[in-house]
Motif scaffolding. Structure first.
Motif, PDB file in Angstrom:
ATOM      1  N   MET A   1       0.909  -1.167   0.082  1.00 35.69           N
ATOM      2  CA  MET A   1       0.117  -0.025   0.050  1.00 35.69           C
ATOM      3  C   MET A   1       0.755   1.400   0.031  1.00 35.69           C
ATOM      4  O   MET A   1       0.591   2.199   0.633  1.00 35.69           O
ATOM      5  N   GLU A   2       1.917   1.022  -0.592  1.00 35.67           N
ATOM      6  CA  GLU A   2       2.754   2.427  -0.914  1.00 35.67           C
ATOM      7  C   GLU A   2       2.150   3.434  -1.485  1.00 35.67           C
ATOM      8  O   GLU A   2       2.282   4.589  -1.094  1.00 35.67           O
ATOM      9  N   TRP A   3       1.220   3.342  -2.257  1.00 32.16           N
ATOM     10  CA  TRP A   3       0.323   4.401  -2.797  1.00 32.16           C
ATOM     11  C   TRP A   3      -0.445   5.236  -1.946  1.00 32.16           C
ATOM     12  O   TRP A   3      -0.656   6.465  -2.217  1.00 32.16           O
ATOM     13  N   LEU A   4      -0.519   4.756  -0.750  1.00 38.87           N
ATOM     14  CA  LEU A   4      -1.308   5.452   0.347  1.00 38.87           C
ATOM     15  C   LEU A   4      -0.686   6.715   0.718  1.00 38.87           C
ATOM     16  O   LEU A   4      -1.269   7.651   0.964  1.00 38.87           O
ATOM     17  N   ARG A   5       0.558   6.791   0.818  1.00 43.80           N
ATOM     18  CA  ARG A   5       1.531   7.611   1.231  1.00 43.80           C
ATOM     19  C   ARG A   5       1.146   9.147   0.410  1.00 43.80           C
ATOM     20  O   ARG A   5       1.250  10.232   0.617  1.00 43.80           O
TER      21      ARG A   5
END
Length: 85
Positions: A1-5
């Motif tokens: 869930m790297e995109w969440l940042r």
């Protein structure tokens, strides 16, 4: 869930994305959450996460629970049509 940042919702009130109820203030909160999603650059990843992780409550990827349920139904129906031919 790297995109969440990179999500536009980072720093927003989380309660905005998890409205309680289906009328009045809950509809207003959902609409406001979707406006945040509309300016987000990772909406597709967020929506994919929500679709792959049902049931997921709240607003994800610019969609509410009912909208995601409809997307999943449509996808299932499309697969059935393609495989029954």
């Amino acid at each position: 869930m790297e995109w969440l940042r990179s999500a536009a919702c980072v720093g927003e009130d989380p309660e905005l994305f998890f409205p309680v109820g289906t009328s009045g203030p809950a509809l207003r909160d959902a609409a406001n959450a979707k406006r945040v999603c509309a300016r987000c650059r990772v909406t597709a990843a967020c929506l994919a996460f929500a679709l792959d992780s049902p049931p997921t409550s709240g607003v994800w990827g610019g969609t509410d629970e009912e909208e995601r349920a409809e997307l999943l139904r449509t996808a299932r129906d499309d697969v059935r049509r393609r495989t029954s031919v």
